[in-house]
Write a protein that holds these residues in place. Structure first.
Motif, PDB file in Angstrom:
ATOM      1  N   ALA A 140       0.720  -1.401   0.007  1.00 56.11           N
ATOM      2  CA  ALA A 140       0.093  -0.102   0.004  1.00 56.11           C
ATOM      3  C   ALA A 140       0.631   1.341   0.107  1.00 56.11           C
ATOM      4  N   ARG A 141       1.895   1.146   0.748  1.00 57.20           N
ATOM      5  CA  ARG A 141       2.933   2.197   0.676  1.00 57.20           C
ATOM      6  C   ARG A 141       3.443   2.560  -0.657  1.00 57.20           C
ATOM      7  N   TYR A 142       4.074   1.205  -1.030  1.00 59.41           N
ATOM      8  CA  TYR A 142       4.489   1.363  -2.455  1.00 59.41           C
ATOM      9  C   TYR A 142       3.880   2.066  -3.631  1.00 59.41           C
ATOM     10  N   LYS A 143       2.255   1.655  -3.540  1.00 62.22           N
ATOM     11  CA  LYS A 143       1.567   1.993  -4.458  1.00 62.22           C
ATOM     12  C   LYS A 143       1.271   3.779  -4.355  1.00 62.22           C
ATOM     13  N   ALA A 144       1.222   4.024  -2.975  1.00 65.86           N
ATOM     14  CA  ALA A 144       1.165   5.517  -2.766  1.00 65.86           C
ATOM     15  C   ALA A 144       2.374   6.355  -3.467  1.00 65.86           C
ATOM     16  N   PHE A 145       3.553   5.556  -3.163  1.00 65.71           N
ATOM     17  CA  PHE A 145       4.850   6.394  -3.754  1.00 65.71           C
ATOM     18  C   PHE A 145       4.601   6.273  -5.245  1.00 65.71           C
ATOM     19  N   LYS A 152       6.620   7.122 -14.736  1.00 66.56           N
ATOM     20  CA  LYS A 152       5.915   5.843 -14.919  1.00 66.56           C
ATOM     21  C   LYS A 152       5.767   5.506 -16.413  1.00 66.56           C
ATOM     22  N   PRO A 153       5.802   4.156 -16.605  1.00 66.75           N
ATOM     23  CA  PRO A 153       5.800   3.635 -18.040  1.00 66.75           C
ATOM     24  C   PRO A 153       4.609   4.164 -18.814  1.00 66.75           C
ATOM     25  N   ASP A 154       4.803   4.669 -20.088  1.00 64.71           N
ATOM     26  CA  ASP A 154       4.206   5.249 -21.065  1.00 64.71           C
ATOM     27  C   ASP A 154       4.163   4.542 -22.256  1.00 64.71           C
ATOM     28  N   GLY A 155       2.961   4.108 -22.687  1.00 69.30           N
ATOM     29  CA  GLY A 155       2.859   3.487 -23.906  1.00 69.30           C
ATOM     30  C   GLY A 155       3.389   3.954 -25.146  1.00 69.30           C
ATOM     31  N   LYS A 156       3.240   5.204 -25.297  1.00 67.59           N
ATOM     32  CA  LYS A 156       3.893   5.668 -26.586  1.00 67.59           C
ATOM     33  C   LYS A 156       5.483   5.894 -26.375  1.00 67.59           C
ATOM     34  N   LYS A 157       5.999   6.100 -24.955  1.00 65.47           N
ATOM     35  CA  LYS A 157       7.448   6.361 -24.961  1.00 65.47           C
ATOM     36  C   LYS A 157       8.138   4.971 -25.010  1.00 65.47           C
ATOM     37  N   LEU A 158       7.484   4.212 -24.568  1.00 66.09           N
ATOM     38  CA  LEU A 158       7.763   2.728 -24.414  1.00 66.09           C
ATOM     39  C   LEU A 158       8.116   2.229 -25.988  1.00 66.09           C
ATOM     40  N   SER A 159       7.065   2.489 -26.785  1.00 69.82           N
ATOM     41  CA  SER A 159       7.068   2.103 -28.149  1.00 69.82           C
ATOM     42  C   SER A 159       8.411   2.718 -28.784  1.00 69.82           C
ATOM     43  N   ASP A 160       8.490   4.172 -28.583  1.00 73.62           N
ATOM     44  CA  ASP A 160       9.532   4.808 -29.075  1.00 73.62           C
ATOM     45  C   ASP A 160      11.001   4.131 -28.547  1.00 73.62           C
ATOM     46  N   ALA A 177      12.194  -0.502 -17.513  1.00 72.45           N
ATOM     47  CA  ALA A 177      11.140   0.407 -17.331  1.00 72.45           C
ATOM     48  C   ALA A 177      10.060   0.376 -16.272  1.00 72.45           C
ATOM     49  N   TYR A 178       9.451  -0.964 -16.305  1.00 68.60           N
ATOM     50  CA  TYR A 178       8.369  -1.176 -15.606  1.00 68.60           C
ATOM     51  C   TYR A 178       8.814  -1.199 -14.240  1.00 68.60           C
ATOM     52  N   GLN A 179      10.152  -2.027 -14.002  1.00 71.72           N
ATOM     53  CA  GLN A 179      10.674  -2.227 -12.733  1.00 71.72           C
ATOM     54  C   GLN A 179      11.290  -0.764 -11.935  1.00 71.72           C
ATOM     55  N   ALA A 180      11.327   0.368 -12.717  1.00 68.56           N
ATOM     56  CA  ALA A 180      11.932   1.586 -12.216  1.00 68.56           C
ATOM     57  C   ALA A 180      11.159   2.202 -10.915  1.00 68.56           C
ATOM     58  N   PRO A 181      10.001   2.146 -10.712  1.00 71.74           N
ATOM     59  CA  PRO A 181       9.449   2.450  -9.582  1.00 71.74           C
ATOM     60  C   PRO A 181       9.740   1.793  -8.678  1.00 71.74           C
ATOM     61  N   LEU A 182       9.980   0.601  -8.657  1.00 69.86           N
ATOM     62  CA  LEU A 182      10.267  -0.127  -7.489  1.00 69.86           C
ATOM     63  C   LEU A 182      11.512  -0.143  -6.884  1.00 69.86           C
ATOM     64  N   VAL A 183      12.506   0.303  -7.926  1.00 73.59           N
ATOM     65  CA  VAL A 183      14.004   0.454  -7.598  1.00 73.59           C
ATOM     66  C   VAL A 183      14.132   1.725  -6.978  1.00 73.59           C
ATOM     67  N   ALA A 184      13.401   2.740  -7.338  1.00 73.57           N
ATOM     68  CA  ALA A 184      13.259   4.007  -6.630  1.00 73.57           C
ATOM     69  C   ALA A 184      12.766   3.787  -5.336  1.00 73.57           C
ATOM     70  N   ALA A 202       4.710  -9.062 -11.575  1.00 73.81           N
ATOM     71  CA  ALA A 202       3.973  -7.985 -12.421  1.00 73.81           C
ATOM     72  C   ALA A 202       4.295  -7.269 -13.414  1.00 73.81           C
ATOM     73  N   ASN A 203       5.667  -6.806 -13.156  1.00 78.68           N
ATOM     74  CA  ASN A 203       6.535  -5.949 -13.924  1.00 78.68           C
ATOM     75  C   ASN A 203       6.958  -6.848 -15.169  1.00 78.68           C
ATOM     76  N   ARG A 204       7.361  -8.044 -14.957  1.00 82.82           N
ATOM     77  CA  ARG A 204       7.685  -8.912 -16.088  1.00 82.82           C
ATOM     78  C   ARG A 204       6.642  -9.339 -17.148  1.00 82.82           C
ATOM     79  N   TYR A 205       5.523  -9.512 -16.550  1.00 86.50           N
ATOM     80  CA  TYR A 205       4.332  -9.984 -17.287  1.00 86.50           C
ATOM     81  C   TYR A 205       3.837  -8.609 -18.137  1.00 86.50           C
ATOM     82  N   ASN A 206       4.190  -7.452 -17.232  1.00 84.05           N
ATOM     83  CA  ASN A 206       3.525  -6.424 -18.104  1.00 84.05           C
ATOM     84  C   ASN A 206       4.618  -6.288 -19.500  1.00 84.05           C
TER      85      ASN A 206
END
Length: 559
Positions: A140-145, A152-160, A177-184, A202-206
């Motif tokens: 819950a604290r992680y999701k608030a962070f 955060k990952p953005d579809g257009k930026k990820l495609s580029d 890219a998906y793992q970056a928020p958890l690393v921070a 979840a990040n790997r599956y995403n």
């Protein structure tokens, strides 16, 4: 002289709807989690606005089909919900009013507490106890962070970002890219190992889902290494991301096999498999036809001239046989390209996605045929769960269909199920029948939806239209469904009964539909028309019900 023992079979894969499901039975099984808790300082006003809590979970075979159970709040704000588990650990979701959170469950008891006085003023309003308490509190604290994380990952930026990369490099880049928020977050607070595994999974599956979507859209083929990373051995953690990625994988495989079938004149369904299917499920077979099929099955070979014989038998029962041929072709081709785990998933996914677009009889037939071929226990349970939900209202559906059959070829506003009214006349004029239903609703603004029960988007639009209907008084608003005709005339009435599609349902033959639709002049197979209180068409090709606000605008103009 005989040809090789394969016949070319055209794949006509069907796409089926995923709709929300209400599961009400609550048994406290050993493989269940009991979710209890309390909303402290619950006011009378808040209780009136939200008298229940919801706990929901995913099914790995249908990611967009959310199964949930509701529990009434007691006067002291306490609640209790029992949810079955299929996997050892499952991501579930708690919702109260506008507040929701994900949490990780295992067998046992889990508690969730909230304070009504601070629901909307604190970043983490939930207090967890019981199973996985520390991990859920940290999540819950992680999701608030994460909500305040700037990149955060953005579809257009990820495609580029992955444009021009190879598959493996693209997957690593997406995962990073998906793992970056958890690393921070880890730089700020040390995560528990289970949190790292949960969020990392979840990040790997995403990342995998992103690549499968891209490959499907571009009709491209991915390397097998990605398939291995998507399905690690003995993965007993189920998340929404995993269910979504596996669904994307199945869609991707289906498309690849379709392309391969179109480019190849061999490697189709074997003569033996086709002959066995025809002998078992073919309609009105003569003794001579059965004998010929038995011979084909034994020899597993046929001449090119025999293709007409097979085609003729398939046409006697196209819905059932074509689906079974599709299934067998998918499995036979998949076995040559993927491991047993993938083939098991594809077999279960095919049946699960077929069920929403089938009548009760077809559902039972396909289930009895394909279910024994699914060998993985978790997939067996997942498939059984979805099948039970599809047929749970069989008594009510059969009663509705009996009412419709007793009315014969002609029915006027016949109520086959509470709120479901059917009008039809197989010998009438389509335009006249349309006028009949419109005239019966004069004085109301009419929203007419032209849709299809065999199309996932069409079924979802039919469900979305109920939200529109519930937004207005029945004195001012009427909803008319005009289903596109199909080979099985029972499908739409069964669907309308199963999903409680309240409104007027105009059932037309192919000829009548052409006559009626000519007046509506739709741009697409699925369209909406708004008709004013005096029966005049006010807006053709209006906003579809999924575009709720836009649809309401044109309706409100005519109230």
């Amino acid at each position: 002289m005989k040809n090789p023992c394969h016949l070319v079979v055209v794949l006509l894969f069907i796409a089926c709807c995923v709709v929300p499901v209400f599961a009400n039975a609550q048994s406290d099984r050993a493989d269940s989690v009991i979710v209890t808790g309390r909303i402290r300082h619950l006011s009378a006003r808040l209780y009136r606005e939200s008298p229940t809590v919801l706990v929901s979970r995913n099914n790995i075979l249908q990611a967009s089909r959310e199964l949930f159970r509701s529990a009434p709040l007691n006067v002291d704000g306490t609640f209790r919900v029992s949810m079955p588990l299929i996997y050892t650990q499952e991501e579930m979701y708690f919702t109260y009013g506008r507040i929701s959170t994900a949490f990780l469950t295992s067998a046992g008891t889990l508690t969730i507490e909230l304070d009504a006085d601070s629901l909307f003023t604190v970043a983490v309003p939930f207090k967890f106890g019981g199973v996985n308490a520390q991990v859920n509190q940290q999540f819950a604290r992680y999701k608030a962070f994460e909500a305040t994380y700037p990149n955060k990952p953005d579809g257009k930026k990820l495609s580029d970002r992955i444009n021009g990369m190879g598959d493996d490099a693209a997957y690593k880049s997406l995962s990073s890219a998906y793992q970056a928020p958890l690393v921070a977050f880890a730089a700020k607070e040390k995560p528990f190992p289970l949190l790292t595994r949960w969020v990392g999974s979840a990040n790997r599956y995403n990342a995998a889902a992103f690549l499968y979507d891209k490959a499907t859209f571009e009709n491209d083929e991915l390397t097998k290494t990605l398939d291995d990373s998507l399905r690690p051995a003995n993965d007993q953690l189920l998340t929404a991301a995993r269910a979504s990625a596996m669904n994307r994988f199945a869609n991707y495989v289906t498309q690849r096999i379709t392309v391969q079938a179109g480019n190849s004149r061999t490697n189709g369904l074997t003569v033996r498999a086709l002959a066995i299917l025809l002998e078992r499920y073919g309609k009105n077979l003569t003794a001579d036809e059965r004998l010929r099929l038995s011979d084909y099955a034994l020899s597993n070979s046929a001449r090119a001239s025999d293709l007409r014989f097979f085609d003729g038998l398939v046409k006697r029962n196209p819905d059932t046989l074509q689906r079974l041929v599709n299934y067998e072709t998918l499995i036979q081709r998949s076995v040559r390209q993927y491991d047993s785990s993938a083939v098991n998933y594809l077999a279960a996914y095919w049946l699960a996605t077929s069920l929403p677009g089938l009548t009760l009889d077809y559902s039972r037939l396909l289930y009895s045929y394909a279910r024994p071929q699914v060998k993985e226990p978790a997939l067996e349970q997942s498939l059984d769960e979805l099948y039970r939900l599809e047929v749970k209202d069989s008594i009510r559906i059969r009663s509705a269909m009996q009412t419709l059959r007793q009315a014969g070829r002609k029915a006027t506003s016949l109520e086959i199920s509470p709120g479901v009214f059917v009008t039809r006349d197989d010998l009438g004029n389509g335009s006249s029948l349309l006028d009949q239903v419109i005239n019966a609703n004069r004085g109301k603004v009419i929203y007419l939806l032209l849709t299809s029960p065999t199309d996932e988007a069409g079924r979802q639009a039919a469900l979305d239209a109920q939200r529109l209907r519930n937004s207005y008084s029945s004195r001012d608003f009427a909803l008319i469904y005009v289903p596109m005709s199909g080979t099985d005339k029972s499908l739409w009435p069964e669907m309308a009964t199963r999903y409680n599609l309240s409104g007027d349902h105009l059932l037309l033959t192919d000829a009548q539909l052409f006559d009626a639709v000519d007046r509506l002049r739709p741009d697409n197979d699925m369209s909406a028309t708004v008709i004013n209180r005096v029966g005049k068409i006010e807006k053709r090709n209006a906003a579809l019900p999924g575009d709720f606000d836009e649809a309401r605008k044109v309706i409100n103009k005519n109230l």
